[in-house]
Design a protein around this motif. Structure first.
Motif, PDB file in Angstrom:
ATOM      1  N   GLY A   1       7.990   4.364   6.318  1.00  0.00           N
ATOM      2  CA  GLY A   1       8.389   3.470   7.393  1.00  0.00           C
ATOM      3  C   GLY A   1       8.649   2.044   6.968  1.00  0.00           C
ATOM      4  O   GLY A   1       9.111   1.246   7.790  1.00  0.00           O
ATOM      5  N   CYS A   2       8.360   1.680   5.740  1.00  0.00           N
ATOM      6  CA  CYS A   2       8.555   0.291   5.330  1.00  0.00           C
ATOM      7  C   CYS A   2       9.993   0.073   4.861  1.00  0.00           C
ATOM      8  O   CYS A   2      10.461   0.769   3.955  1.00  0.00           O
ATOM      9  N   THR A   3      10.667  -0.886   5.512  1.00  0.00           N
ATOM     10  CA  THR A   3      12.055  -1.182   5.129  1.00  0.00           C
ATOM     11  C   THR A   3      12.158  -2.567   4.502  1.00  0.00           C
ATOM     12  O   THR A   3      13.235  -3.108   4.333  1.00  0.00           O
TER      13      THR A   3
ATOM     14  N   GLU B   1      11.315  -5.726   1.610  1.00  0.00           N
ATOM     15  CA  GLU B   1      11.596  -5.903   0.180  1.00  0.00           C
ATOM     16  C   GLU B   1      10.584  -5.178  -0.705  1.00  0.00           C
ATOM     17  O   GLU B   1      10.939  -4.625  -1.742  1.00  0.00           O
ATOM     18  N   CYS B   2       9.294  -5.194  -0.275  1.00  0.00           N
ATOM     19  CA  CYS B   2       8.253  -4.607  -1.122  1.00  0.00           C
ATOM     20  C   CYS B   2       8.593  -3.172  -1.509  1.00  0.00           C
ATOM     21  O   CYS B   2       8.509  -2.788  -2.684  1.00  0.00           O
ATOM     22  N   CYS B   3       9.002  -2.366  -0.531  1.00  0.00           N
ATOM     23  CA  CYS B   3       9.258  -0.957  -0.809  1.00  0.00           C
ATOM     24  C   CYS B   3      10.709  -0.697  -1.208  1.00  0.00           C
ATOM     25  O   CYS B   3      10.996   0.232  -1.969  1.00  0.00           O
ATOM     26  N   LYS B   4      11.626  -1.556  -0.701  1.00  0.00           N
ATOM     27  CA  LYS B   4      13.034  -1.451  -1.121  1.00  0.00           C
ATOM     28  C   LYS B   4      13.140  -1.548  -2.640  1.00  0.00           C
ATOM     29  O   LYS B   4      13.939  -0.870  -3.274  1.00  0.00           O
TER      30      LYS B   4
ATOM     31  N   ASN C   1      -2.318  -2.469  -1.329  1.00  0.00           N
ATOM     32  CA  ASN C   1      -1.369  -2.155  -0.259  1.00  0.00           C
ATOM     33  C   ASN C   1       0.067  -2.449  -0.706  1.00  0.00           C
ATOM     34  O   ASN C   1       0.298  -3.329  -1.536  1.00  0.00           O
ATOM     35  N   HIS C   2       1.027  -1.732  -0.091  1.00  0.00           N
ATOM     36  CA  HIS C   2       2.434  -1.921  -0.482  1.00  0.00           C
ATOM     37  C   HIS C   2       2.916  -3.354  -0.295  1.00  0.00           C
ATOM     38  O   HIS C   2       3.844  -3.795  -0.956  1.00  0.00           O
ATOM     39  N   THR C   3       2.265  -4.089   0.624  1.00  0.00           N
ATOM     40  CA  THR C   3       2.663  -5.478   0.896  1.00  0.00           C
ATOM     41  C   THR C   3       2.079  -6.477  -0.101  1.00  0.00           C
ATOM     42  O   THR C   3       2.430  -7.655  -0.082  1.00  0.00           O
TER      43      THR C   3
HETATM   44 ZN   LIG Z   1       6.503  -1.945   1.779  1.00  0.00          ZN
END
Ligand SMILES: [Zn+2]
Ligand SMILES: [Zn+2]
Ligand SMILES: [Zn+2]
Length: 305
Positions: free
Chosen positions: A36-38, A40-43, A273-275
């Motif tokens: 669900g993360c769109t 920059e961190c996951c992009k 965490n992804h952030t």
């Molecule tokens: Zn993310």
């Protein structure tokens, strides 16, 4: 030159004989990138600028007995088992299934990997799963986990807080309670004790002030500490962060700012965490952590005992 080679050989042999920890995952429960993360961190992972990271997990390996245990069964269990088996092949040991799994608590990143032990996948036979009383009841009374118990894919080994578990003549484990959101189970950290060293593993904990133990004293009394590094600082996610009250990395660093550098070097952040920008080793936050004398766990990292 000959002397140097001999010394290296002796070092290698002593390392090869001592138990050690192999890091198999460093991310928070949702992994990296996260569903669900769109942002920059996951992009950055989908665009192949940064590597994906498996969920927080460590293996304890005893090269003498060829035994291995993991701490937490994550959603990335399959991949982590493959890494562990590949590692075993490299060091010349036969890949074997695990000698045991220690569970910290019943949040999704820490036990759902058990599903791979069932009939649908491995069909394991009586793999030891070390669980605290509430965690044990949770697994025994809720599907699909209860099926693992009923079909004896897993054999739950009851453990209790502050009570030693003897693995073999070289290794002991002590679970200890930590404050956390205990909806389905209690939450523990683990102390891993060898003849030479003591290590602490706390992937999840609420603010340090809520813990009955004093972090500085715990650092003094241990040699290696892998600690909750979920969030870097306040405001990192778009939800009230008081609902997920992990100690921020900046808070931990501030709390420990006056301890000797040697003690800071014992501390390594995990469960990220992804952030959290420390997932990116060229971020200024990552550099800040390293400059302050702390570490960030990396997959494949080894901590010798
Ligand atoms: Zn993310
Ligand atoms: Zn977690
Ligand atoms: Zn948790």
């Amino acid at each position: 030159m000959k002397k140097l080679l001999l010394l290296l050989l002796i070092c290698y042999q002593s390392l090869a004989q001592n138990p050690y920890i192999l890091v198999l995952g460093i991310a928070q429960d949702g992994g990296y990138p996260q569903a669900g993360c769109t942002k920059e961190c996951c992009k950055a992972v989908y665009e192949k600028k940064l590597l994906r990271q498996a969920v927080s997990c460590i293996a304890l390996i005893d090269p003498i007995s060829n035994e291995k245990w993991i701490f937490d069964a994550t959603p990335d269990f399959g991949e982590q088992l493959a890494v562990l088996n590949a590692h075993n092949t490299i060091i010349g040991k036969n890949p074997t299934l695990l000698d045991g799994i220690f569970l910290t608590h019943a949040h999704i990143g820490h036990y759902t990997g058990l599903m791979h032990l069932g009939r649908e996948v491995i069909g394991a036979k009586s793999i030891k799963v070390f669980a605290m009383p509430k965690m044990k009841t949770f697994l025994e009374t809720n599907g699909p986990w209860s099926q693992l118990v009923n079909l004896q894919n897993i054999a739950i080994q009851p453990i209790n807080e502050d009570t030693e578990i003897y693995l073999n003549e070289r290794l002991k484990i002590v679970p200890f309670r930590v404050p956390h959101r205990d909806e389905f189970s209690e939450t523990v950290g683990f102390q891993i004790i060898s003849k030479n060293k003591k290590m602490i593993f706390i992937p999840d904990i609420d603010k340090w002030q809520r813990w009955k133990q004093d972090l500085k004293t715990v650092i003094e009394n241990n040699d290696i500490l892998l600690l909750d590094g979920t969030f870097y600082k306040d405001g990192e996610i778009n939800r009230p962060m008081s609902e997920v009250p992990h100690p921020f990395v900046v808070e931990t660093m501030d709390l420990l700012k006056n301890i000797p550098i040697k003690s800071k070097n014992k501390v390594h952040f995990i469960h990220i965490n992804h952030t959290n920008p420390i997932l990116n080793s060229i971020s200024k936050e990552y550099q800040e952590v390293i400059l302050n004398g702390f570490g960030v766990c990396q997959i494949g990292q080894v901590f010798n005992f």
